[in-house]
Design a protein around this motif. Structure first.
Motif, PDB file in Angstrom:
ATOM      1  N   LYS A  31       0.718  -1.200   0.143  1.00  0.00           N
ATOM      2  CA  LYS A  31       0.105  -0.101   0.005  1.00  0.00           C
ATOM      3  C   LYS A  31       0.620   1.139   0.214  1.00  0.00           C
ATOM      4  CE  LYS A  31      -3.817  -1.912   2.135  1.00  0.00           C
ATOM      5  NZ  LYS A  31      -4.650  -1.954   3.433  1.00  0.00           N
ATOM      6  N   ASN A  32       0.701   2.182  -0.926  1.00  0.00           N
ATOM      7  CA  ASN A  32       1.725   2.931  -1.085  1.00  0.00           C
ATOM      8  C   ASN A  32       0.993   4.300  -1.920  1.00  0.00           C
ATOM      9  OD1 ASN A  32       3.552   5.017  -1.929  1.00  0.00           O
ATOM     10  ND2 ASN A  32       5.064   3.327  -2.799  1.00  0.00           N
ATOM     11  N   GLU A  33       0.730   5.596  -1.055  1.00  0.00           N
ATOM     12  CA  GLU A  33       0.061   6.750  -1.301  1.00  0.00           C
ATOM     13  C   GLU A  33       0.576   7.052  -2.780  1.00  0.00           C
ATOM     14  OE1 GLU A  33      -0.264   9.542   1.794  1.00  0.00           O
ATOM     15  OE2 GLU A  33      -1.152   8.117   2.960  1.00  0.00           O
ATOM     16  N   GLU A  34       1.887   6.894  -2.998  1.00  0.00           N
ATOM     17  CA  GLU A  34       2.596   7.225  -4.254  1.00  0.00           C
ATOM     18  C   GLU A  34       2.483   6.250  -5.453  1.00  0.00           C
ATOM     19  OE1 GLU A  34       4.214  10.384  -4.379  1.00  0.00           O
ATOM     20  OE2 GLU A  34       3.435  10.598  -2.216  1.00  0.00           O
ATOM     21  N   ALA A  35       1.931   5.346  -5.239  1.00  0.00           N
ATOM     22  CA  ALA A  35       1.594   4.523  -6.402  1.00  0.00           C
ATOM     23  C   ALA A  35       1.062   5.278  -7.667  1.00  0.00           C
ATOM     24  CB  ALA A  35       0.543   3.236  -6.055  1.00  0.00           C
ATOM     25  N   GLY A  36       1.263   4.826  -8.966  1.00  0.00           N
ATOM     26  CA  GLY A  36       0.772   5.601  -9.944  1.00  0.00           C
ATOM     27  C   GLY A  36       1.620   5.415 -11.161  1.00  0.00           C
ATOM     28  N   VAL A  37       1.502   5.905 -12.143  1.00  0.00           N
ATOM     29  CA  VAL A  37       2.231   5.897 -13.442  1.00  0.00           C
ATOM     30  C   VAL A  37       3.267   7.111 -13.237  1.00  0.00           C
ATOM     31  CG1 VAL A  37       2.514   5.706 -15.921  1.00  0.00           C
ATOM     32  CG2 VAL A  37       0.652   4.535 -14.566  1.00  0.00           C
ATOM     33  N   TYR A  38       4.774   6.664 -13.573  1.00  0.00           N
ATOM     34  CA  TYR A  38       5.665   7.733 -13.383  1.00  0.00           C
ATOM     35  C   TYR A  38       6.401   7.600 -14.642  1.00  0.00           C
ATOM     36  CZ  TYR A  38       4.835   8.575  -8.365  1.00  0.00           C
ATOM     37  OH  TYR A  38       4.446   8.958  -7.041  1.00  0.00           O
ATOM     38  N   VAL A  39       6.825   8.859 -15.125  1.00  0.00           N
ATOM     39  CA  VAL A  39       7.664   8.844 -16.358  1.00  0.00           C
ATOM     40  C   VAL A  39       9.055  10.057 -16.009  1.00  0.00           C
ATOM     41  CG1 VAL A  39       7.913   9.409 -18.813  1.00  0.00           C
ATOM     42  CG2 VAL A  39       5.833   8.403 -17.857  1.00  0.00           C
ATOM     43  N   ALA A  40      10.339   9.535 -16.222  1.00  0.00           N
ATOM     44  CA  ALA A  40      11.052  10.589 -16.036  1.00  0.00           C
ATOM     45  C   ALA A  40      11.613  11.128 -17.546  1.00  0.00           C
ATOM     46  CB  ALA A  40      12.477   9.586 -15.483  1.00  0.00           C
ATOM     47  N   GLY A  41      12.074  12.137 -17.472  1.00  0.00           N
ATOM     48  CA  GLY A  41      12.470  12.788 -18.527  1.00  0.00           C
ATOM     49  C   GLY A  41      12.851  14.373 -18.522  1.00  0.00           C
ATOM     50  N   TYR A  42      12.532  15.240 -19.510  1.00  0.00           N
ATOM     51  CA  TYR A  42      12.807  16.621 -19.401  1.00  0.00           C
ATOM     52  C   TYR A  42      11.746  17.121 -20.358  1.00  0.00           C
ATOM     53  CZ  TYR A  42      15.371  16.099 -23.804  1.00  0.00           C
ATOM     54  OH  TYR A  42      15.752  15.798 -25.061  1.00  0.00           O
ATOM     55  N   THR A  43      11.299  18.483 -20.118  1.00  0.00           N
ATOM     56  CA  THR A  43      10.737  19.575 -21.264  1.00  0.00           C
ATOM     57  C   THR A  43      11.718  20.512 -21.589  1.00  0.00           C
ATOM     58  OG1 THR A  43       9.828  20.818 -19.334  1.00  0.00           O
ATOM     59  CG2 THR A  43       8.583  19.079 -20.013  1.00  0.00           C
ATOM     60  N   THR A  44      11.473  21.351 -22.436  1.00  0.00           N
ATOM     61  CA  THR A  44      12.169  22.311 -23.078  1.00  0.00           C
ATOM     62  C   THR A  44      11.500  23.544 -22.725  1.00  0.00           C
ATOM     63  OG1 THR A  44      13.335  20.662 -24.919  1.00  0.00           O
ATOM     64  CG2 THR A  44      13.430  23.027 -24.893  1.00  0.00           C
ATOM     65  N   ASN A  45      12.055  24.544 -22.316  1.00  0.00           N
ATOM     66  CA  ASN A  45      11.411  25.833 -21.723  1.00  0.00           C
ATOM     67  C   ASN A  45      11.866  26.612 -23.159  1.00  0.00           C
ATOM     68  OD1 ASN A  45      14.139  26.764 -21.560  1.00  0.00           O
ATOM     69  ND2 ASN A  45      13.966  27.121 -19.288  1.00  0.00           N
ATOM     70  N   ALA A  46      11.148  27.979 -23.094  1.00  0.00           N
ATOM     71  CA  ALA A  46      11.261  29.111 -24.164  1.00  0.00           C
ATOM     72  C   ALA A  46      12.560  29.289 -24.426  1.00  0.00           C
ATOM     73  CB  ALA A  46      10.476  30.275 -23.741  1.00  0.00           C
ATOM     74  N   PRO A  47      13.391  29.571 -23.625  1.00  0.00           N
ATOM     75  CA  PRO A  47      15.061  29.745 -24.153  1.00  0.00           C
ATOM     76  C   PRO A  47      15.554  28.464 -24.581  1.00  0.00           C
ATOM     77  CG  PRO A  47      14.708  30.462 -21.819  1.00  0.00           C
ATOM     78  CD  PRO A  47      13.493  29.857 -22.206  1.00  0.00           C
ATOM     79  N   GLY A  48      15.113  27.427 -24.544  1.00  0.00           N
ATOM     80  CA  GLY A  48      15.614  25.944 -25.145  1.00  0.00           C
ATOM     81  C   GLY A  48      16.431  25.329 -24.052  1.00  0.00           C
ATOM     82  N   ASN A  49      16.296  25.622 -22.933  1.00  0.00           N
ATOM     83  CA  ASN A  49      16.890  24.649 -21.915  1.00  0.00           C
ATOM     84  C   ASN A  49      15.914  23.502 -21.672  1.00  0.00           C
ATOM     85  OD1 ASN A  49      19.041  26.552 -21.511  1.00  0.00           O
ATOM     86  ND2 ASN A  49      18.144  27.679 -19.930  1.00  0.00           N
ATOM     87  N   LYS A  50      16.780  22.455 -21.365  1.00  0.00           N
ATOM     88  CA  LYS A  50      16.044  21.165 -20.897  1.00  0.00           C
ATOM     89  C   LYS A  50      15.658  21.496 -19.325  1.00  0.00           C
ATOM     90  CE  LYS A  50      18.458  18.215 -23.900  1.00  0.00           C
ATOM     91  NZ  LYS A  50      19.666  17.207 -24.023  1.00  0.00           N
ATOM     92  N   VAL A  51      14.533  21.110 -18.893  1.00  0.00           N
ATOM     93  CA  VAL A  51      13.901  21.331 -17.613  1.00  0.00           C
ATOM     94  C   VAL A  51      13.690  19.717 -17.014  1.00  0.00           C
ATOM     95  CG1 VAL A  51      12.413  22.173 -16.204  1.00  0.00           C
ATOM     96  CG2 VAL A  51      12.730  23.428 -18.100  1.00  0.00           C
TER      97      VAL A  51
END
Length: 160
Positions: A31-51
């Protein structure tokens, strides 16, 4: 967005889903309150940096402010904490091996040379993080951290 960036994002997201599914399918159900689907990665912001970003049940959750390039490479969920690893680029252009525990950032290296954390695994009270380091000769060395203590697996003569 260029083709290389798209391929990199797709690879990181696909690999993260595969690894998370593989690791969690081998664990006993708890039993884990954190259970769910998790995905790791990054998004790219307006200046072009990976977040550095992760997604939980489809909700986008950035871990950094986007002033420096960063990404999340792996996630591990326990009944007590959420661990994420990846890297963040410093002002010298070096990657800093990075860890987030419950969203709190902790650099694992000082940024004097490039280091990356690729995978996290928790067993009992031990946190294991696999990664690579660039040595003084500019070659990559395979290594890992156990509870934040760094160890190397190769001598750095060939690239790891």
């Amino acid at each position: 967005m260029n083709l290389t960036t798209l391929i990199n994002k797709t690879f990181v997201i696909g690999l993260s889903i595969f690894l998370f599914t593989t690791v969690t399918s081998c664990k006993k159900s708890t039993k884990n309150e954190e259970a769910g689907v998790y995905v790791a990665g990054y998004t790219t912001n307006a200046p072009g940096n990976k977040v550095a970003t992760y997604w939980k049940d489809g909700k986008t959750l950035p871990l950094t402010d986007g002033t420096a390039n960063s990404l999340v490479a792996s996630i591990y969920i326990t009944d007590k904490a959420t661990y994420m690893v990846g890297n963040e680029q410093n002002s010298m252009g070096n990657l800093i091996a990075s860890k987030w525990k419950n969203g709190i950032y902790a650099p694992m290296t000082d940024g004097s040379t490039t280091a990356e954390s690729h995978q996290v695994l928790v067993s009992g009270n031990n946190v294991y993080i696999a990664g690579t380091f660039k040595n003084a000769n500019g070659r990559y060395v395979a290594g890992y951290w156990t509870n934040e203590i760094e160890s190397t697996l190769s001598d750095g003569l060939p690239h790891a």
